[in-house]
Design a protein around this motif. Structure first.
Motif, PDB file in Angstrom:
ATOM      1  N   GLU A  85      45.644  38.871  31.083  1.00 55.97           N
ATOM      2  CA  GLU A  85      46.583  39.990  31.034  1.00 55.97           C
ATOM      3  C   GLU A  85      46.146  41.048  32.041  1.00 55.97           C
ATOM      4  O   GLU A  85      44.954  41.250  32.281  1.00 55.97           O
ATOM      5  N   HIS A  86      47.129  41.759  32.588  1.00 57.56           N
ATOM      6  CA  HIS A  86      46.921  42.593  33.761  1.00 57.56           C
ATOM      7  C   HIS A  86      45.851  43.665  33.583  1.00 57.56           C
ATOM      8  O   HIS A  86      45.176  44.046  34.536  1.00 57.56           O
ATOM      9  N   HIS A  87      45.664  44.168  32.354  1.00 57.10           N
ATOM     10  CA  HIS A  87      44.847  45.358  32.153  1.00 57.10           C
ATOM     11  C   HIS A  87      43.455  45.080  31.597  1.00 57.10           C
ATOM     12  O   HIS A  87      42.718  46.021  31.291  1.00 57.10           O
ATOM     13  N   VAL A  88      43.036  43.814  31.442  1.00 59.07           N
ATOM     14  CA  VAL A  88      41.762  43.538  30.780  1.00 59.07           C
ATOM     15  C   VAL A  88      40.608  43.325  31.756  1.00 59.07           C
ATOM     16  O   VAL A  88      39.466  43.163  31.322  1.00 59.07           O
ATOM     17  N   MET A  89      40.862  43.322  33.055  1.00 60.31           N
ATOM     18  CA  MET A  89      39.762  43.167  34.010  1.00 60.31           C
ATOM     19  C   MET A  89      38.923  44.435  34.032  1.00 60.31           C
ATOM     20  O   MET A  89      39.444  45.545  34.121  1.00 60.31           O
ATOM     21  N   LEU A  90      37.593  44.248  33.960  1.00 59.32           N
ATOM     22  CA  LEU A  90      36.666  45.373  33.956  1.00 59.32           C
ATOM     23  C   LEU A  90      36.170  45.696  35.357  1.00 59.32           C
ATOM     24  O   LEU A  90      36.146  46.852  35.783  1.00 59.32           O
ATOM     25  N   TRP A  91      35.759  44.672  36.105  1.00 56.51           N
ATOM     26  CA  TRP A  91      35.344  44.839  37.497  1.00 56.51           C
ATOM     27  C   TRP A  91      35.347  43.466  38.177  1.00 56.51           C
ATOM     28  O   TRP A  91      35.417  42.440  37.507  1.00 56.51           O
ATOM     29  N   LYS A  92      35.264  43.475  39.496  1.00 56.76           N
ATOM     30  CA  LYS A  92      35.155  42.218  40.241  1.00 56.76           C
ATOM     31  C   LYS A  92      34.413  42.452  41.537  1.00 56.76           C
ATOM     32  O   LYS A  92      34.347  43.580  42.042  1.00 56.76           O
ATOM     33  N   GLU A  93      33.828  41.376  42.066  1.00 58.75           N
ATOM     34  CA  GLU A  93      33.248  41.445  43.394  1.00 58.75           C
ATOM     35  C   GLU A  93      34.361  41.389  44.436  1.00 58.75           C
ATOM     36  O   GLU A  93      35.434  40.835  44.194  1.00 58.75           O
ATOM     37  N   GLU A  94      34.077  41.972  45.590  1.00 53.13           N
ATOM     38  CA  GLU A  94      35.119  42.146  46.604  1.00 53.13           C
ATOM     39  C   GLU A  94      35.726  40.821  47.050  1.00 53.13           C
ATOM     40  O   GLU A  94      36.930  40.744  47.313  1.00 53.13           O
ATOM     41  N   GLN A  95      34.921  39.756  47.112  1.00 52.08           N
ATOM     42  CA  GLN A  95      35.420  38.493  47.658  1.00 52.08           C
ATOM     43  C   GLN A  95      36.302  37.717  46.689  1.00 52.08           C
ATOM     44  O   GLN A  95      36.938  36.723  47.068  1.00 52.08           O
ATOM     45  N   VAL A  96      36.355  38.131  45.426  1.00 49.28           N
ATOM     46  CA  VAL A  96      37.196  37.430  44.460  1.00 49.28           C
ATOM     47  C   VAL A  96      38.663  37.693  44.785  1.00 49.28           C
ATOM     48  O   VAL A  96      39.108  38.849  44.829  1.00 49.28           O
ATOM     49  N   GLY A  97      39.415  36.621  45.041  1.00 51.85           N
ATOM     50  CA  GLY A  97      40.829  36.773  45.380  1.00 51.85           C
ATOM     51  C   GLY A  97      41.667  37.075  44.159  1.00 51.85           C
ATOM     52  O   GLY A  97      41.377  36.604  43.058  1.00 51.85           O
TER      53      GLY A  97
END
Length: 271
Positions: A85-97
């Protein structure tokens, strides 16, 4: 949480086979050195995942961090991806598409209060997910041919090998579902094993229903079920000498199959 089969250890939660000496299940992270906790009525507690437990799928690894508001940190392998779901991401590394999944019935989903934006994170790289509420992560490996129905806004993420659609249960016209009936996410594994992570508010429990066995749930408690479990709505009349009585909507679950519940309910609005 284990039974020994030959030279392997079977996880009682997901039935995966693990090497002798393992303390947690390779597939679902459940402790293998802890006994099942089952109530007298047959409800089994979802495994309490230890901090920093690792779960494996495809070329990727999920590490569970924290206990009160748990975080699922995914190290995505090359070619692996997860959706959420659109709002559950906490963080990601820059290279993750990042991209968006194509969904059918966008307006219908929006009016029903279901998420109408499902995002995709593509490896390689790390990305983390969490819901902003106390609860438990429920890890459900899905084997080829399995189908699982999940209440709306309960799934945290699913791996790329798990198909996604939705279904509707008519008749649940109480305040929780806005008079539209209850919509459920449906997850299906085709040729390859997949992984589904749910967030259960409060504590999560599971019960295995035998063929023809039924149980009545307050709809807010429902978390997930095997697709083979039939779900029907019943209204029970509660009489009162003062006000003439009222009705209570209950969900009748009829086996065979698993039923999962949560001990707390949080009402969600559309995205």
């Amino acid at each position: 949480m284990q039974t020994e089969v030959g030279q392997r250890i079977e996880c009682r939660w997901c039935r995966s086979q693990n090497q002798v000496g393992s303390t947690t299940c390779y597939t679902c992270g459940a402790p293998l050195d802890v006994r099942d906790l089952v109530s007298d009525s047959g409800w089994r507690e979802a495994p309490r995942l230890r901090d920093m437990t690792e779960i494996h799928f495809g070329e990727s690894t999920c590490q569970v961090e924290g206990e009160i508001v748990p975080v699922a940190e995914i190290a995505l392998g090359q070619g692996d991806w997860v959706y959420f779901e659109h709002h559950v991401m906490l963080w990601k590394e820059e290279q993750v598409g990042m991209s968006v999944m194509s969904l059918q019935g966008g307006m219908k989903r929006a009016f029903a209060g279901m998420p109408f934006i499902i995002s995709i994170a593509q490896g390689p790289g790390r990305v983390a997910f969490s819901r902003d509420a106390a609860g438990e992560l429920v890890v459900l490996p899905i084997w080829p041919g399995q189908e699982l129905d999940v209440r709306e806004h309960a799934f945290l993420l699913a791996s790329h090998s798990v198909g996604y659609t939705y279904t509707r249960v008519q008749g649940l016209k109480n305040i929780l579902f806005g008079g539209q009936g209850m919509f459920m996410d449906r997850f299906v594994a085709a040729q390859e094993q997949g992984l589904l992570l749910l967030h259960g508010y409060g504590n999560a429990f599971e019960r295995q229903l035998q063929p023809g066995e039924s149980i009545l749930l307050e709809p807010g408690a429902f978390l997930y079920k095997d697709a083979a479990v039939q779900m029907n709505v019943e209204t029970q009349k509660l009489t009162s000498g003062l006000f003439g009585g009222t009705g209570m909507n209950l969900a009748r679950m009829t086996g065979p199959g698993r039923v999962g519940i949560q001990s707390m309910y949080v009402h969600h609005h559309a995205d």
